[in-house]
Write a protein that holds these residues in place. Structure first.
Motif, short mmCIF file in Angstrom:
data_model
loop_
_atom_site.label_atom_id
_atom_site.label_comp_id
_atom_site.label_asym_id
_atom_site.label_seq_id
_atom_site.Cartn_x
_atom_site.Cartn_y
_atom_site.Cartn_z
N SER A 1 50.87 37.58 36.79
CA SER A 1 49.68 38.48 37.67
C SER A 1 49.54 40.07 36.95
N HIS B 1 48.30 41.85 39.08
CA HIS B 1 48.07 42.58 40.22
C HIS B 1 49.35 42.32 41.17
N ILE C 1 43.84 34.44 44.18
CA ILE C 1 43.03 33.85 43.04
C ILE C 1 41.84 33.21 43.40
N VAL D 1 49.10 35.46 44.57
CA VAL D 1 50.32 36.16 43.64
C VAL D 1 50.70 37.35 44.40
N VAL E 1 50.92 32.81 37.52
CA VAL E 1 49.16 32.46 37.82
C VAL E 1 48.97 30.99 37.06
N TYR F 1 40.20 37.44 40.89
CA TYR F 1 41.27 37.96 41.74
C TYR F 1 40.46 38.48 42.70
#
Lengths: 796, 156
Positions: free
Chosen positions: A45, A47, A52, A115, A122, A144
């Motif tokens: 990820s 982030h 997601i 996440v 992911v 996302y």
């Protein structure tokens, strides 16, 4: 009993796996590739905290050479590409390698819609080559919804903070709605009463950072299906049996159809007490029906594995004028990271591996471990102890200064002796575990301390570094106000040997007709020399040489169960099983020899490859007894024995640092470092001192420069070994190691643990030396030049 | 494309693709003593001798080895007999996990080729490109001294 009495124990022998390691022979997981093997790669990820919304894998799947793309959307249907295996169900689990049921919360899913840190899983790809797998990862298009992230435990526990674990099916979290992963709050008698009785009360607060294992071998797994449909995983793991059980849990497979093989391991230090990749590797094999190799690269190893828990700690001690402690309190605010692996247990150790080495009737220990959107924390050498040792040992020096008592002297007066009890640990031991051990946790009960060389560690260590002379000489030197200041500091330490009442080991000893033996253990030597130590113990018990013992370790299809290599447990717990199995073989040999020699069993001993009568001097070679047993009596002599200890006997240590600090540049140089250690009987001296050397080098990094900073988005800045620096060969101080040998009655040959304790004291010893050199107390690790210059007012 | 170089004393021909790293080609050719700990030249576990000089093979293209003489740890022992450095590493307990050891052995070998009687500082400097997280470098440094003594024919 002394070392002179033994012929194999206490001697230096070549490590049993040494030749294969110095010649470059196949040894590590990545040295065993399979035909038709695919290569896995994980999409991490970008982030710190996001949901997601969609994943488009069509371009990745269309790429030539790609065999599977797993995401949270299709993982439940993996295998749909024509393979025979069942569909995976969404299963909450923990990847912490602990006995079942794990005390860690079950807060992880193979692949999830949410996440929780930068680098979190992911998607995963399996392709013909590593290059194609990397290319496919870049072709996955993810949308996302980004959430606010919490990057410190304080933010995480504040009302209204974003919730890291809002999924309904996670289990065993202390209070998910408050981001509280785990918590403990225990009292021994009455802290307030103890504080009221004190002549002096000292308080202090301390901060410790995240650091990483940085073992040289990357996380690596190779999985494949056999012709019989069984799944095999060759894994760089410290916990093969826990990996097997957790694989069964997450894949929905029976344990009996899974085999986990641990080959040689290129260092673990706790980072491999965790199923970091084996689950995803196996899932890719099941999805493709092909062997799959999954190896993280160094960046992934740094940003998406595990690290040491960062903590903010406070200490409060009440003492009498003569140094007698009346009350001690330690609290910790703990950063658990995004998943709760080891977060109930690591901070538990922060208290119970530190406070009990002091004699004090009233104690309080409390921690709160908070989820954050950062790399998950986990097990790491010392397992929570170094954090508490830094706080408490800096603090004890502050108490000593206020009392006007020498720091060594205060510790001699206040630390435990053989015959004392650890009263605190039974109260806080292994929270959330259903079997807390057979110790009555009521008032006055406690774990016995049967062997304790603490006082001698303090005295001999102080002598070795010329404590008194240097302490006053450096005072005089620093009094002249030079640019280069000198300091000497020290601390004392305690740890454990295995996890009491929980860690279990089994060993099988099989005698061959020529008198040689095969030793089968579940213990998972991660590079420490554990296998060698076990061989020495069995050879000692049977009157054999180490070369007569062949060890097979850590293949779940072949060897009996062992909890694994963690908590400094191999010598004590796995060793306990190995000698018990060897003793049963010895008893069989003596019983048969008794008949053959016409001698009473009581007179017979095993020595130098033979059964001897101490009465008549008659003897018979072990190989003759073994041959007789196998071919005349038709009996294969073979025994399996188990060991689980109701106690975890603490090793003790004192460590001393001599330093120089440049008040212009803020740089610290450690000149000399002394470790005086009571680890009971030393089974293998050079391997034991090697453990100390390595632990000290790791501790120097922790004290002076290792850290894992993140930017404001939660992205980790350390991306490789060029910026995450570890100590190099030309960066070590002069080392002196002294073993103070005691005899631990519950242990094999009296041996306690040695591998973790020497890493705990480096930071506090250097911190106390800095105080001596600069007259300023630094409360936050690591002691970087910037922090030092700020502390002495030379930098804003 | 075809590539020719001497590997552990034997002239050989290899097939390589553009972009392939020397470390990858060597591992693929069975030289498993070449370890991959970072692929960025920072850890030293992939150290090999390139015309006698220690280099990190992960930062070299295989094609650069054309015509060179490459030594890996597999080339240190001859006819089943360990090199004195290998013997000394075993005797001094210098091997823990062993992952960094092939690289350390080759860096040490290159040092002792040039300097039969190195000071401790010279040994530490020679090993400073080989990261080790297990040993604190103490026993490896002792082992290099021991091997140097053995190679000079001094009794242990």
């Amino acid at each position: 009993m002394s070392r002179d009495h033994f012929h194999a124990v206490g001697k230096d022998i070549r490590k049993v796996d040494g030749v294969q390691l110095v010649t470059g022979a196949a040894a590590f997981a990545d040295d065993f590739p399979k035909e038709r093997m695919l290569h896995g790669k994980i999409l991490g990820s970008p982030h710190a905290h996001a949901t997601i919304l969609s994943i488009d894998t069509s371009r990745a799947e269309a790429l030539r050479g790609v065999h599977a793309v797993l995401t949270h959307e299709n993982v439940l249907l993996a295998g749909a590409k024509g393979a025979r295996q069942p569909v995976f169900e969404r299963v909450a689990y923990t990847r912490a390698g602990q006995d079942y049921p794990e005390p860690s919360p079950w807060d992880f899913f193979l692949l999830d819609r949410k996440v929780r840190f930068v680098g979190d899983r992911v998607a995963a790809v399996a392709a013909e080559t590593p290059e194609i797998a990397r290319e496919a990862i870049d072709l996955i298009d993810v949308k996302y919804e980004v959430h606010d992230a919490v990057l410190t435990p304080r933010e995480a526990l504040a009302p209204g903070a974003p919730i890291v674990h809002d999924e309904p099916d996670a289990r065993n979290i202390e209070d998910a709605g408050k981001n509280l992963c785990a918590a403990v709050d225990v009292h021994l008698r009455d802290l307030e009463k103890g504080l009221a009785e004190a002549d002096l009360i000292v308080e202090g607060s301390y901060t410790v950072q995240r650091v990483q294992h940085a073992q040289l071998e990357l996380h690596t797994a190779i999985s494949y299906l056999g012709g019989d449909g069984r799944l095999t995983v060759i894994a760089a793991t410290q916990v093969p049996f826990h990996v097997r059980r957790q694989l069964a849990q997450v894949l929905g497979w029976p344990v009996g159809r899974i085999r986990v093989i641990k080959p040689r391991i290129g260092g673990g230090f706790g980072g491999k007490q965790e199923m970091v990749i084996e689950d995803l590797c196996a899932a890719l094999t099941l999805a493709t029906n092909r062997p799959v190799r999954l190896e993280l690269d160094r960046r992934e190893d740094l940003v998406a594995c595990r690290c040491r828990h960062a903590m903010e700690l406070t200490c409060r001690t009440g003492s009498k004028k003569d140094g007698t402690f009346t009350a001690m309190e330690l609290t910790a605010l703990v950063d658990a990271g995004a998943y709760g692996s080891h977060s109930p247990t690591v901070p538990t150790n922060t208290g119970n591996k530190n406070l009990p080495r002091y004699r004090c009737p009233n104690m309080h220990y409390k921690f709160d471990a908070a989820y954050t959107n950062l790399v998950p924390t986990g097990a790491m050498r010392g397992y929570g102890t170094p954090q508490g040792s830094f706080a408490l040992e800096c603090h004890i020096d502050e108490v000593a200064e206020k009392l006007g008592i020498d720091p060594v002297e205060l510790r001699i007066r206040t630390t435990v002796r053989a015959g004392d009890k650890d009263e605190l640990s039974p109260h806080i031991y292994e929270v959330k575990t259903e079997s807390p051990g057979p110790v009555d946790p009521s008032e006055g009960a406690g774990w016995p301390i049967d062997s304790c060389g603490m006082e001698e560690c303090l005295v001999k260590g102080a002598e070795a570094i010329s404590w008194k002379e240097k302490r006053s000489a450096f005072d005089e030197w620093n009094g002249k106000n030079p640019v280069l200041r000198k300091g000497i500091g020290m601390c004392c330490l305690s740890q454990g040997s295995g996890v009491a009442g929980i860690d279990t080991a089994n060993a099988t000893v099989k005698l061959n007709e020529d008198g040689s033996v095969n030793l089968f253990v579940g213990a998972a030597d991660l590079g420490t020399g554990g296998d060698t130590v076990l061989v020495q113990m069995v050879a000692e018990t049977l009157g054999l040489d180490a070369e007569d013992v062949t060890i097979y370790a850590a293949d779940t299809d072949i060897v009996p169960f062992d909890s694994g290599a963690y908590a400094s447990s191999t010598t004590y717990v796995s060793g306990g099983a190995a000698i018990r199995a060897a003793e049963e073989v010895r008893d069989d040999l003596i019983a048969i020899a008794s008949k053959l020699l016409g001698e009473s069993s009581e007179n017979l001993v095993l020595e130098n490859h033979a059964v001897f009568s101490s009465k008549s001097d008659k003897s018979i070679p072990i190989r003759d007894v073994a041959t007789h047993s196998m071919y005349k009596e038709k009996e294969q002599i073979e025994h399996t024995a188990r060991f689980v200890s109701p106690v975890s006997p603490p090793p003790f240590a004192a460590q001393f640092a001599e330093i120089e600090v440049d008040t212009e540049s803020g740089e610290v140089r450690v000149v000399e470092f002394v470790s005086a250690i009571d680890a009971g009987t030393i089974i293998s001296p050079k391997l034991a001192s090697g453990q100390v050397d390595g632990a000290v080098s790791m501790g120097i990094g922790y004290a002076l420069f290792e850290e894992m900073p993140v930017d404001s988005s939660g992205t980790q800045l350390m991306r490789g070994l060029n910026d995450y620096k570890i100590v190099k060969a030309d960066g070590m101080p002069r080392l002196k190691t002294i073993f103070i040998e005691t005899y631990e009655p519950s242990a094999p040959f009296g041996a306690k643990a040695v591998a973790e304790i020497p890493t705990n004291g480096v930071a506090p010893a250097i911190g106390n030396a800095l105080k001596h050199a600069l007259g300023v107390r630094l409360r936050e690790l690591p002691f970087t030049p910037e922090r030092i210059l700020r502390a002495i007012g030379k930098m804003e | 494309m075809k590539l020719h170089f001497t590997l552990n004393g034997e002239a050989r021909t290899f097939e390589t693709a553009p972009g392939e790293r020397l470390s990858e080609l060597l591992r693929r050719s069975g030289m498993l003593g070449v370890k991959i700990g970072c692929s960025t030249g920072d850890c030293g576990t992939c150290t090999v001798l390139f015309d006698g000089e220690p280099v990190v093979s992960c930062l070299m293209l295989a094609a650069q080895a054309e015509g060179a003489s490459i030594t890996t740890v597999e080339g240190l022992s001859r006819d089943g007999k360990l090199h004195p450095l290998q013997e000394a590493f075993l005797d001094e307990g210098a091997v823990q996990c062993g992952f960094c050891i092939p690289g350390m052995l080759l860096s040490s070998f290159a040092l002792l080729e040039e300097n039969a009687e190195p000071y401790e500082g010279e040994i530490r400097s020679a090993l400073s490109g080989n990261l080790c997280r297990c040993t604190g470098y103490e026993n490896p440094v002792r082992a290099v001294k021991r091997a140097a003594r053995a190679m000079r024919g001094e009794e242990e």
